[in-house]
Scaffold this active site. Structure first.
Site, short mmCIF file in Angstrom:
data_model
loop_
_atom_site.label_atom_id
_atom_site.label_comp_id
_atom_site.label_asym_id
_atom_site.label_seq_id
_atom_site.Cartn_x
_atom_site.Cartn_y
_atom_site.Cartn_z
N LYS A 1 1.05 -1.38 0.33
CA LYS A 1 0.17 -0.21 -0.14
C LYS A 1 1.15 1.08 0.10
CE LYS A 1 -0.54 -0.50 4.59
NZ LYS A 1 -0.47 -1.23 6.46
N ARG B 1 -10.18 -0.41 15.60
CA ARG B 1 -10.16 0.36 14.26
C ARG B 1 -11.06 -0.55 13.27
NH1 ARG B 1 -4.56 0.89 11.02
NH2 ARG B 1 -5.14 -0.98 10.31
N HIS C 1 -6.44 -8.23 13.69
CA HIS C 1 -4.98 -6.76 13.32
C HIS C 1 -4.47 -6.62 14.89
CE1 HIS C 1 -1.54 -4.02 11.69
NE2 HIS C 1 -3.12 -3.20 11.35
N ARG D 1 0.77 -10.79 7.08
CA ARG D 1 0.15 -9.67 6.40
C ARG D 1 2.34 -8.25 7.03
NH1 ARG D 1 -3.95 -9.92 9.46
NH2 ARG D 1 -3.41 -8.03 9.88
N TYR E 1 16.71 29.78 7.37
CA TYR E 1 15.77 30.89 8.20
C TYR E 1 15.73 30.79 9.71
CZ TYR E 1 12.68 30.64 3.64
OH TYR E 1 12.98 30.99 2.25
N CYS F 1 14.53 23.98 4.48
CA CYS F 1 13.92 24.71 4.29
C CYS F 1 12.61 23.89 2.78
CB CYS F 1 14.63 26.25 3.06
SG CYS F 1 15.56 26.42 3.64
N MET F 2 12.04 24.38 2.29
CA MET F 2 11.12 23.53 1.26
C MET F 2 12.33 22.99 0.29
SD MET F 2 8.27 24.89 -0.84
CE MET F 2 7.83 25.57 -0.01
N ASP F 3 13.25 24.00 0.08
CA ASP F 3 13.97 22.72 -1.03
C ASP F 3 15.29 22.88 -0.79
OD1 ASP F 3 11.73 23.17 -2.83
OD2 ASP F 3 11.83 25.86 -2.84
C1 LIG Z 1 -0.17 -1.97 6.61
C2 LIG Z 1 -0.87 -3.42 7.10
C3 LIG Z 1 -0.31 -4.53 7.72
C4 LIG Z 1 1.48 -4.10 7.57
O1 LIG Z 1 1.79 -3.85 8.34
P1 LIG Z 1 3.17 -3.64 9.17
O2 LIG Z 1 3.68 -3.14 10.31
O3 LIG Z 1 4.53 -2.43 8.12
O4 LIG Z 1 4.33 -4.90 9.08
C5 LIG Z 1 -0.34 -5.48 7.55
N1 LIG Z 1 -1.85 -5.76 8.04
C6 LIG Z 1 -2.90 -4.68 8.16
C7 LIG Z 1 -4.77 -4.75 8.20
C8 LIG Z 1 -2.58 -3.66 7.66
O5 LIG Z 1 -3.22 -2.06 8.09
#
Ligand SMILES: *Cc1c(COP(=O)(O)O)cnc(C)c1O
Length: 395
Positions: A55, A152, A181, A237, A282, A329-331
């Protein structure tokens, strides 16, 4: 006047460039071999299938390239947060299974099914929208997510029985995975993780009572995969770890044999000597402690150097550690080089390793995260689009 002719491209002497060549000396170089290695390593440690989370453009590393490298490293699944992110992988020709980690708006159901994504589901409305797109002969596959304490997304505990009854009855939907999760997997001592895993076991038992015993059962993110054996089940995951970055200060990627994939480089854009007491950037928030060399780099907060790291991290100028000083700074940003003479175009590593007179030096996303009071995830996702990604190594 001497009738000087301005050099045109191709005319020697002097630097030249083609009209469309990248002019910026700033690049984020991503080692795809490191991503493949990290996926393999996480799979070995966990003894489970790896779902590689790509992602947010692969946590800033480039989603398509990271996905291919992860598959090379043995990932059996990919995961994204948005339907559009899954569509991008499909457009690139990636045909591996892709998990959509959260329910999108119900109107997105048609698009996600058309893209062949496997949705995570936890509401009856969303499950019904999927059922409307499937049939008993061709059911839509889903992974049902239980909320075991993160609060969540996921089926709330009070609704487990009803939602499981509901999906078990739908012939146009097939449950091919069960998941949860963890809120605190990155804290090895957190007792709430065991509480969540106990609750998940109860959820799995309730599902089994209804005939739902899918092969894919997953609870662990990277930290869960590395340090919570009970969380591993049949798949993990992994996001941050596949990029070789640490989930937290307590769960360090390097200690588990993971290698950072990204090196952020630039070159000195301007260099000069300053006098002791000369203030720079700055707000004049820094001034030279002695006469010496001050370098300017052509990167700033609009590239993803958090403004807050100014004065708190080093960069590697020609392989020597030098402090980033003054206001980012920005850049642009300035770097104090002291007695070491520095020249325009000298190579600088912002994040990564470089060899110098004092041996190999490393500035890490972990260093920046600590300096910025954040996590490595926000550092790598924060590297902006205007920093070109270059992919190297076999994916
Ligand atoms: C982003 C995410 C992960 C990955 O988590 P990491 O800490 O980057 O390994 C796994 N499961 C869900 C539901 C997530 O949103």
């Amino acid at each position: 006047m001497s009738g000087h002719v301005h050099p045109t491209p191709g005319d020697a002497p002097g630097p030249t460039t083609t009209d469309d060549a990248p002019l910026r000396p700033t690049v984020a170089e991503v080692d795809l071999g490191a991503i493949a290695h990290n996926v393999r390593r996480i799979g070995e440690v966990a003894g489970a299938q790896v779902c590689a989370v790509v992602k947010a453009d692969g946590y800033g590393h480039g989603a398509v390239e990271a996905a291919r490298a992860a598959l090379t490293g043995g990932a059996t699944w990919l995961a994204v947060a948005l339907v559009e992110e899954g569509e991008e992988l499909r457009r690139a020709g990636i045909d591996a299974p892709i998990l959509l980690l959260a329910e999108p708006p119900v109107v997105a159901a048609r698009r996600l099914v058309a893209a062949g994504l496997t949705p995570v589901a936890y509401s009856t409305e969303f499950v019904d929208a999927l059922a409307a797109l499937g049939s008993p002969a061709s059911p839509v596959e889903v992974h049902v997510k239980a909320d075991t304490g993160m609060h969540r997304v996921g089926v709330p505990r009070e609704a487990w029985a009803d939602v499981l009854d509901h999906v078990a009855d739908l012939e146009a939907v097939r449950v091919t995975g069960l998941m949860t999760h963890l809120a605190r997997a990155d804290e090895p001592g957190a007792t709430t993780t065991d509480d969540q895993l106990d609750a998940f076991d109860e959820f799995l038992a309730m599902a089994a009572d209804r005939g739902l015993r899918p092969e894919l059962v997953h609870a662990a993110n990277t930290a869960g995969a590395l340090v919570w054996p009970r969380a591993r089940h049949t798949m993990v995951r992994a996001g941050i770890g596949i990029y070789g970055l640490s989930p937290s200060a307590e769960v360090r990627a390097a200690e588990h044999g993971l290698r950072p994939a990204l090196t952020w480089r630039t070159r000195v854009s301007f260099a000069k000597r300053v006098h002791r007491g000369d203030a720079a950037s700055y707000g004049h928030r820094w001034s030279a402690p002695a006469d010496g060399w001050l370098a300017t780099l052509p990167v700033g907060y609009a590239d993803g150097v958090p403004r807050v790291v100014g004065g708190r991290v080093d960069v590697l100028v020609g392989g020597r550690r030098k402090p980033m000083v003054g206001t980012v700074c920005m850049d642009q940003v300035v770097v104090w080089c002291g007695d070491d003479e520095v020249a325009r175009d000298e190579e600088v590593v912002l994040l990564g390793v470089a060899d110098g007179p004092d041996g190999r030096q490393h500035v890490s996303a972990e260093d920046w995260a600590e300096a910025a009071g954040t996590i490595t995830y926000e550092i790598s996702c924060g590297i902006q689009r205007r920093v070109p990604r270059i992919h190297v190594g076999v994916g």
